[in-house]
Design an enzyme around this catalytic site. Structure first.
Site, PDB file in Angstrom:
ATOM      1  N   ARG A   1      38.796   1.767  91.922  1.00 22.94           N
ATOM      2  CA  ARG A   1      38.946   0.701  90.932  1.00 22.94           C
ATOM      3  C   ARG A   1      40.416   0.283  90.846  1.00 22.94           C
ATOM      4  O   ARG A   1      41.286   0.944  91.411  1.00 22.94           O
ATOM      5  CB  ARG A   1      38.532   1.232  89.559  1.00 22.94           C
TER       6      ARG A   1
ATOM      7  N   HIS B   1      44.804  15.475  81.180  1.00 17.56           N
ATOM      8  CA  HIS B   1      44.285  14.530  82.173  1.00 17.56           C
ATOM      9  C   HIS B   1      44.366  13.084  81.708  1.00 17.56           C
ATOM     10  O   HIS B   1      43.768  12.194  82.303  1.00 17.56           O
ATOM     11  CB  HIS B   1      42.854  14.893  82.585  1.00 17.56           C
TER      12      HIS B   1
ATOM     13  N   LYS C   1      32.727  14.304  95.103  1.00 20.28           N
ATOM     14  CA  LYS C   1      33.977  14.891  95.591  1.00 20.28           C
ATOM     15  C   LYS C   1      33.799  15.753  96.837  1.00 20.28           C
ATOM     16  O   LYS C   1      34.762  15.956  97.579  1.00 20.28           O
ATOM     17  CB  LYS C   1      34.657  15.698  94.471  1.00 20.28           C
TER      18      LYS C   1
ATOM     19  N   GLU D   1      38.792  25.163  95.672  1.00 18.78           N
ATOM     20  CA  GLU D   1      40.027  24.791  96.367  1.00 18.78           C
ATOM     21  C   GLU D   1      41.119  25.768  95.988  1.00 18.78           C
ATOM     22  O   GLU D   1      41.123  26.285  94.865  1.00 18.78           O
ATOM     23  CB  GLU D   1      40.490  23.389  95.898  1.00 18.78           C
TER      24      GLU D   1
HETATM   25  C1  MV4 Z   1      44.050  20.484  91.433  1.00 18.61           C
HETATM   26  C2  MV4 Z   1      45.162  21.131  90.843  1.00 18.61           C
HETATM   27  C3  MV4 Z   1      45.745  22.163  91.530  1.00 18.61           C
HETATM   28  N1  MV4 Z   1      45.247  22.547  92.725  1.00 18.61           N
HETATM   29  N2  MV4 Z   1      43.609  20.896  92.633  1.00 18.61           N
HETATM   30  C4  MV4 Z   1      43.230  17.443  87.837  1.00 18.61           C
HETATM   31  C5  MV4 Z   1      42.544  16.145  87.906  1.00 18.61           C
HETATM   32  C6  MV4 Z   1      41.638  16.220  89.067  1.00 18.61           C
HETATM   33  N3  MV4 Z   1      41.748  15.014  89.813  1.00 18.61           N
HETATM   34  C7  MV4 Z   1      42.102  17.376  89.856  1.00 18.61           C
HETATM   35  N4  MV4 Z   1      43.151  18.008  89.109  1.00 18.61           N
HETATM   36  C8  MV4 Z   1      43.855  19.038  89.630  1.00 18.61           C
HETATM   37  N5  MV4 Z   1      43.434  19.472  90.842  1.00 18.61           N
HETATM   38  C9  MV4 Z   1      44.194  21.901  93.250  1.00 18.61           C
HETATM   39  N6  MV4 Z   1      43.721  22.314  94.438  1.00 18.61           N
HETATM   40  C10 MV4 Z   1      45.612  20.681  89.603  1.00 18.61           C
HETATM   41  C11 MV4 Z   1      44.956  19.642  88.985  1.00 18.61           C
HETATM   42  C12 MV4 Z   1      45.488  19.256  87.705  1.00 18.61           C
HETATM   43  C13 MV4 Z   1      46.230  18.079  87.541  1.00 18.61           C
HETATM   44  C14 MV4 Z   1      46.431  17.172  88.579  1.00 18.61           C
HETATM   45  C15 MV4 Z   1      47.143  16.028  88.397  1.00 18.61           C
HETATM   46  C16 MV4 Z   1      47.677  15.735  87.151  1.00 18.61           C
HETATM   47  C17 MV4 Z   1      47.495  16.591  86.111  1.00 18.61           C
HETATM   48  C18 MV4 Z   1      46.757  17.771  86.281  1.00 18.61           C
HETATM   49  C19 MV4 Z   1      46.576  18.639  85.215  1.00 18.61           C
HETATM   50  C20 MV4 Z   1      45.855  19.784  85.391  1.00 18.61           C
HETATM   51  C21 MV4 Z   1      45.309  20.089  86.631  1.00 18.61           C
END
Ligand code: MV4
Length: 508
Positions: A303, A246, A127, A211
């Site tokens: 994917r 998630h 990442k 972040e």
């Molecule tokens: C985040 C975020 C808020 N701010 N990044 C969750 C999965 C992973 N791909 C990254 N995720 C998140 N990153 C920043 N800068 C909130 C999440 C997140 C989330 C994102 C999409 C769908 C559901 C989620 C549930 C919790 C946190």
């Protein structure tokens, strides 16, 4: 290998091995049949009677039930591929689909891996590398550390600059694994140390980065396709905000909050992301979007995704056809201007889980699996009219997709289809999906990734009495229609409404 040796040699696929199980293996084989491609299944001892084994022209047992002894056995799978004389391997999703070593092993054995290059998989899997590449490509990102943190005391200052809350993410993580929210400076250093330790033990790689935390975002992802001649397109977006821990449960396309302008901007950013990493085949660029419609790159999935059918339904493209043609070295043959959105599609994932017991997996024999049908309804299932959900794997039974001219019609069609769906023998997430479809926040479009946590109360469900529940949902809907725009009933509490950044964009 030198650059010139990696040049792509077009090759027709006549026979293909699907290195997967369940609904996705069946789905890939269906397209293969349509293309005149012979199919080979692999299976574990737990899957001897599985639908994907019956669907294939040939099938080979690759080991015992646990994934690491069967569906993850790279050498064994390559051996089967060579022995059965296939030209290509489709990895599906999960298992080895984002394993660069597996993609490499395929290439070394002279087999086409239906997916991107090992290099693309590797750079998007890390990442921090992905973050650096996206920065170079001019893809918007949440403010954060440019690279992994090696000096935590220095990182404190960066966090201060970014502003709290901040999110610590593992470089080797993804899909929410190894994340830690830090609300204020007092817990920053201890959180970094904990996150590094956790990442080290979970991934064997303790690198973390930070972040700015985006509050109440929506998860919107863009489907991209890119051929070996540098032509790349996006197939619009999927809204995946309805998820639990998630795990996505409901997805739809298009998203009801994107304007044509923002859609164009995000789509172009997604294609640039793919270009930057020399991406080929199908991929997904995930974004978070805030209440002001600012969007931020989250990660790229290398994917075919579970929720790809909603994209197929609104674009009329078969993504597995596209994947196979690209893998064969065919040019895409169309450009962005040839693609349009037709109607609205929703997917509900039907899991063998008990929604009243905190979504506890509910594996076991399926005494009856009778999926819905009719106009605009598609079911991709890993089981036939009877079957089994083994305890060893993801407990998804099927995916139910609908397609209709508008979002509201798609929602009504989904409720009809969910009501028609009969599964006996295991508990399913059907009641949860019906709850979501009937919920005012979902119906109005006023929701974020916090939807399940904020609104779902299992005590509201009575699985034993479906009729009653359906009647209640109908009554709520009816009430909503009759109470018109401003009655304020069926709305979240006043303070929640005010704090939702999505209310102003909600429409139907
Ligand atoms: C985040 C975020 C808020 N701010 N990044 C969750 C999965 C992973 N791909 C990254 N995720 C998140 N990153 C920043 N800068 C909130 C999440 C997140 C989330 C994102 C999409 C769908 C559901 C989620 C549930 C919790 C946190």
């Amino acid at each position: 290998m030198t650059e010139s040796q990696t040049r792509y040699v077009p090759k027709k696929i006549k026979k293909l091995l699907v290195a997967n199980r369940g609904e996705i293996a069946v789905r890939v084989m269906r397209t293969c049949k349509e293309l005149g491609i012979k199919t080979v299944a692999i299976y574990s001892e737990a899957d001897r009677g599985a639908l994907h084994v019956q669907t294939a022209d040939e099938a080979y047992c690759v080991g015992e039930a646990p994934s690491r002894d069967s569906y993850l056995k790279i050498d064994k799978i390559i051996d089967v591929a060579i022995h059965s004389k296939v030209q290509a391997i489709h990895p599906g999703y999960g298992f080895l689909s984002e394993n660069a070593t597996f993609a490499e092993a395929c290439a070394d054995a002279g087999l086409i891996f239906v997916g991107p290059s090992p290099e693309s998989i590797r750079s998007m899997g890390d990442k921090t590398t992905a973050r650096l590449m996206m920065e170079k490509a001019g893809v918007p990102m949440a403010p954060g550390t440019p690279d992994a943190i090696d000096d935590p005391t220095e990182a404190v200052h960066i966090a201060e600059e970014i502003g709290y809350p901040v999110l610590i993410k593992a470089a080797a993580g993804g899909g929410g694994k190894g994340m830690r929210l830090v609300e204020d400076p007092s817990t920053f250093l201890s959180s970094i140390e904990m996150a590094q330790r956790e990442a080290e033990s979970a991934f064997g790689d303790g690198r973390v980065f930070i972040e700015k935390y985006i509050t109440q975002p929506r998860h919107i992802e863009f489907q991209v396709l890119r051929d070996h001649f540098g032509t790349g397109v996006h197939l619009f977006e999927r809204e995946c905000s309805i998820q639990r821990r998630h795990q996505k449960v409901v997805e739809e396309a298009p998203s009801c909050v994107l304007t044509p302008e923002i859609r164009k901007k995000m789509g172009e950013a997604a294609v640039r992301a793919a270009e930057e990493c020399g991406y080929t085949n199908a991929g997904t660029v995930e974004f978070l979007i805030d209440g002001d419609l600012n969007f931020y790159f989250m990660e790229m999935n290398t994917r075919l995704q579970v929720e790809h059918p909603v994209t197929e339904m609104i674009t009329g493209k078969d993504l597995v056809v596209e994947q196979i043609r690209i893998a064969e070295g065919e040019p895409l043959g169309y450009t962005q201007d040839d693609l349009t959105i037709n109607g609205h599609s929703i997917e509900c994932r039907i899991y063998a889980e008990d929604v009243r017991s905190n979504f506890l997996p509910s594996p076991g024999p399926l005494h009856l699996h009778r999926p819905p049908a009719g106009p605009g309804v598609r079911v991709d299932a890993g089981v036939d009219i009877t079957g089994e959900i083994p305890i060893h794997y993801d407990p998804m039974i099927s995916k139910l997709m609908v397609h209709a001219p508008s979002r509201i019609e798609a929602i009504e069609k989904m409720i009809r289809a969910l009501d028609e769906y009969t599964v006996a023998g295991v508990s399913t997430t059907i009641p949860f999906c019906r709850f979501a479809m009937a919920h005012e926040a979902f119906r109005s479009g006023n929701f974020s990734t916090h939807f399940v946590q904020r609104y779902f109360d299992p005590s509201a469900l009575d699985e034993a009495n479906k009729e009653l529940e359906y009647a209640a949902a109908l009554a709520a809907v009816l009430h909503h229609h009759e109470s018109a725009a401003s009655a304020g009933v069926n709305q979240p509490e006043e303070d929640q409404v005010q704090e939702s950044p999505w209310r102003k964009r909600a429409w139907m």
